[in-house]
Enzyme design. Sequence first.
Site, PDB file in Angstrom:
ATOM      1  CG  LEU A 497      -1.962  -1.076   1.320  1.00 38.45           C
ATOM      2  CD1 LEU A 497      -2.627  -1.080   2.682  1.00 38.45           C
ATOM      3  CD2 LEU A 497      -3.000  -0.891   0.238  1.00 38.45           C
ATOM      4  N   GLY A 503       8.681   1.775   7.560  1.00 37.82           N
ATOM      5  CA  GLY A 503       8.670   0.491   6.881  1.00 37.82           C
ATOM      6  C   GLY A 503       7.494   0.395   5.934  1.00 37.82           C
ATOM      7  CE  LYS A 519       3.131   2.079   9.590  1.00 34.61           C
ATOM      8  NZ  LYS A 519       3.754   2.974   8.617  1.00 34.61           N
ATOM      9  CG  ASP A 617       7.108  11.282  10.123  1.00 33.14           C
ATOM     10  OD1 ASP A 617       7.298  12.348   9.486  1.00 33.14           O
ATOM     11  OD2 ASP A 617       7.265  10.165   9.611  1.00 33.14           O
TER      12      ASP A 617
END
Length: 841
Positions: A497, A503, A519, A617
């Site tokens: 995706l 990662g 993930k 982030d």
Amino acid sequence: MFLKTEVLFLVLVLITTTTTITVTTAINPDSTLSFNQTWSSPSAIFSLALVSVQPPTTPPSYTASIVFSAASFTVWSAGNGASVDSGGSLQFLRNGALRLVNGSGATMWDSGTADRGATSATVEDSGNLVISNGTGTLWSSFENPTDTLLPSQNFTVGMSLKSQSYSFGLSSIGNLTLKWNNSIEYWTQGLNSSVNVSLFSPVLALSSIGQLQLSDANLSSSVLVAYSSDYDRNADVFRVLKLDNDGNLRIYSFSWEGGASTVRWTAVQDQCEVYAYCGNYGVCSYNDSSSSPVCECPSENFEMIDPNDARKGCRRKVSLSSCQGSTTMLTLDNAVILTYPNDPTWQSFYQGLSACRSNCLSGTGACFASTSLSDGSGQCVMKSEDFVSVYQSHLLPSTSYVKVCPPLAPNPPPSLGETGREKRSKVPAWVVVVIVLGTILGLVALEGGFWLWCCRNSTRFGGLSAHYALLEYASGAPVQFSYKELQQATKGFKEKLGAGGFGAVYRGTLVNKTVVAVKQLEGIEQGEKQFRMEVATISSTHHLNLVRLIGFCSEGRHRLLVYEFMKNGSLDDFLFITEQHSEKLLNWGYRYNIALGTARGITYLHEECRDCIVHCDIKPENILLDENYVAKVSDFGLAKLINPKDHRHRTLTSVRGTRGYLAPEWLANLPITSKSDVYSYGMVLLEIVSGRRNFDVSEETNRKKFSIWAYEEFERGNMSGILDKRLADQEVNMEQVRRAIQASFWCIQEHPSQRPTMSRVLQMLEGVTEIEKPPAPKSVMEGAVSGTSTYLSSNASAFSPFAASPPDPSSSSSVQTSGVSTFTSGVKSEKPTSILLQSDT
Ligand SMILES: *[C@@H]1O[C@H](CO)[C@@H](O)[C@H](O)[C@H]1NC(C)=O
Ligand SMILES: *[C@@H]1O[C@H](CO)[C@@H](O)[C@H](O)[C@H]1NC(C)=O
Ligand SMILES: *[C@@H]1O[C@H](CO)[C@@H](O)[C@H](O)[C@H]1NC(C)=O
Ligand SMILES: *[C@@H]1O[C@H](CO)[C@@H](O)[C@H](O)[C@H]1NC(C)=O
Ligand SMILES: *[C@@H]1O[C@H](CO)[C@@H](O)[C@H](O)[C@H]1NC(C)=O
Ligand SMILES: *[C@@H]1O[C@H](CO)[C@@H](O)[C@H](O)[C@H]1NC(C)=O
Ligand SMILES: *[C@@H]1O[C@H](CO)[C@@H](O)[C@H](O)[C@H]1NC(C)=O
Ligand SMILES: *[C@@H]1O[C@H](CO)[C@@H](O)[C@H](O)[C@H]1NC(C)=O
Ligand SMILES: *[C@@H]1O[C@H](CO)[C@@H](O)[C@H](O)[C@H]1NC(C)=O
Ligand SMILES: *[C@@H]1O[C@H](CO)[C@@H](O)[C@H](O)[C@H]1NC(C)=O
């Protein structure tokens, strides 16, 4: 091989020709079909016979059914499954009526064609049983379906497929619906929303290549509603659409040569979401060892209506009306009471966990059960009818309450299953003794084995003990998956995706059909225990605007996180699009809601949740959109997993975020606080308004970074110059745009103490506070960096690198004074305003 295909081809040619030439093997009136006989279609593809009821009954009973001969698959039954004894028969009477008669002579079903001039009854190769008068059809099984739709059969509004309490129908607007008890609609699927016509008289049909399609006089061509997964294999496969007695609608494929059927499409992906699958008060859940659901009673306050058929549901051992003393609420963790929009017997309220329980217990008016939804919506659902259908799963964070007579008698833990205990009570005592002794010896041996195993292979032992820990997890706990399970769920990490800073992310489907994003974390520097603690923190953080963590995997070097899947992907896909994808352009209303939702999610992380989290982030790639374009912040809590705790060891290479969104203190190696997230959010907010990357440089922006150019335009009062040009011809609330732009410039102030807190930003956006004019966001960056050493040394101890902004006012004011004195002119002249001083304390 060649021979086989050719034979098949011949058979197919035969089928097509026979249906057009109609070689009829008609049955004349005054015929009787009894036990052991069949009436076949011309090519014997279908036959009508008395077939024994499954599962077999004593004494045996039979239905008059049309059967797909190759696979002995029933596609129609007279009287929707009316059964007769072995003396019964299907009679085509002299007067033209087709009648199912019991051995005792009682009529079980009648076609209603008596005295209308019927001359023959025919089973056609399409599977249709037709009674005709020589020129026209008087009655046909295609017009009176039971639970199955065949290719070439037309399904119209008013028809229904029925199976036990479930029914399937077609509404006049073209929606397919599944209902329970003809009232509760638990599944519906409409036409593709791009089809914008009102239908005249829609007809649903299953095409021979396995597409469910809807046609209508008002549609220029038929619209596909669903595909069977093998639709590319057309000629050699025979398919049917069937409403099964578990309330699910499926497309089955068969080989013409016979053999077992294969499910190629299922309407309700999660079987436990079928209303009343486990009957009244039945609890539907999935058992690790099989993918089909298990039905149980909520507690020992209930008993099964039929111990041999758990799907029949449960009843209270003591009814509420004959309670000695007042009633109480049984708590079911990780459970929801199924509710569907058209059910009049439930209501939803905004109230918390304990109110949800107590208001149902004491509530005026009837309340039999309630669910406190933990999806961040803050809703509580109450059921006012004594019919309750429950779904329980580790994956559901919600808590449900069921009204019962005290005392509460919870179910025993899963290891002592209901059936196991019952069996034991019936066996002689010596068997029990032997079993107990055997178990003890076995456990001793097993434990010895564990120690050996442990010494040989410590990581596997770690995995095993972790499984025991899982049993002790409280409600809302993350599910632990094995690496193999996730490998299967993602089909070997096939469908990527995206690749985030932590990662790659893959699409997967869990055993219970939940679609998830998996993930695969990279560069984890932490041990197993620390990882589990962080996972626990992340998964206990629930909010409508945060992506939910479902589970994790920690096995050897593998560290994976399993998240809920977000249908619309990430925000960057919608903001920075090229011309040819202009249909993805979000209008201002959506953008404003996304900005608000994101701010709410981050506010919750910073200020409202138990263990406060600095995201580190924030960027459009980490803001995901669900099917309703509700913003969900993802990847929170991961920074702590990746980066070493001590910020002094932080290097630029360990900074995973995209440069354009990183607050200056990242680059200057200053302490990171929740204000760093505020900076990143400000950049995102500016991008939501403008549809441009904040660091874009172009001729249009005079070769300056977009964010700097934008402030200059703002100074000139040119708000619409900053707004996305592609929204020019749309209606835009300029007041909201002004607030968003001003808030964003406050957020991207160079000095952390000048930036507002996230809750203050939210108030600015919502228009609760008036916003003062923001100062220029960026002073001379180089100057700021050179002046950092004093700042760092004097204040480093006041900040933990990943804690939220310190609530202690003395520490923030010290930041401010040292900051103002250290930083160069630009900041000093524009003193922090009253809003910001307030927000810092
Ligand atoms: C029906 O079949 C059974 C065995 O399958 C046989 O014993 C019985 O005689 C048959 N009855 C008729 C009416 O043919
Ligand atoms: C059918 O006949 C059998 C015996 O001939 C009888 O026991 C049964 O009740 C009948 N069924 C109905 C629905 O009349
Ligand atoms: C046969 O039935 C059709 C439709 O019900 C009717 O229109 C037609 O007149 C009938 N023909 C005869 C010969 O009865
Ligand atoms: C189904 O409808 C189509 C047209 O809508 C028609 O041509 C066809 O004969 C119908 N099939 C049956 C079995 O009635
Ligand atoms: C099922 O439907 C019938 C009639 O529509 C209604 O009387 C009955 O209460 C319903 N049963 C339940 C359990 O809701
Ligand atoms: C028709 O189906 C769509 C989903 O495909 C749903 O959103 C809509 O509400 C349905 N309409 C009705 C009247 O049930
Ligand atoms: C709706 O139809 C359009 C054009 O026919 C197609 O591109 C789109 O994928 C369809 N959407 C769905 C959900 O099937
Ligand atoms: C559907 O068509 C009507 C008029 O034909 C129009 O007013 C409406 O905006 C259209 N809706 C969509 C979603 O295209
Ligand atoms: C479709 O059929 C209905 C009913 O006859 C009619 O009112 C409508 O105008 C037709 N056309 C469109 C485009 O909806
Ligand atoms: C899970 O299902 C299997 C087989 O259906 C059964 O033997 C086992 O007892 C079930 N386990 C639980 C915990 O219900």
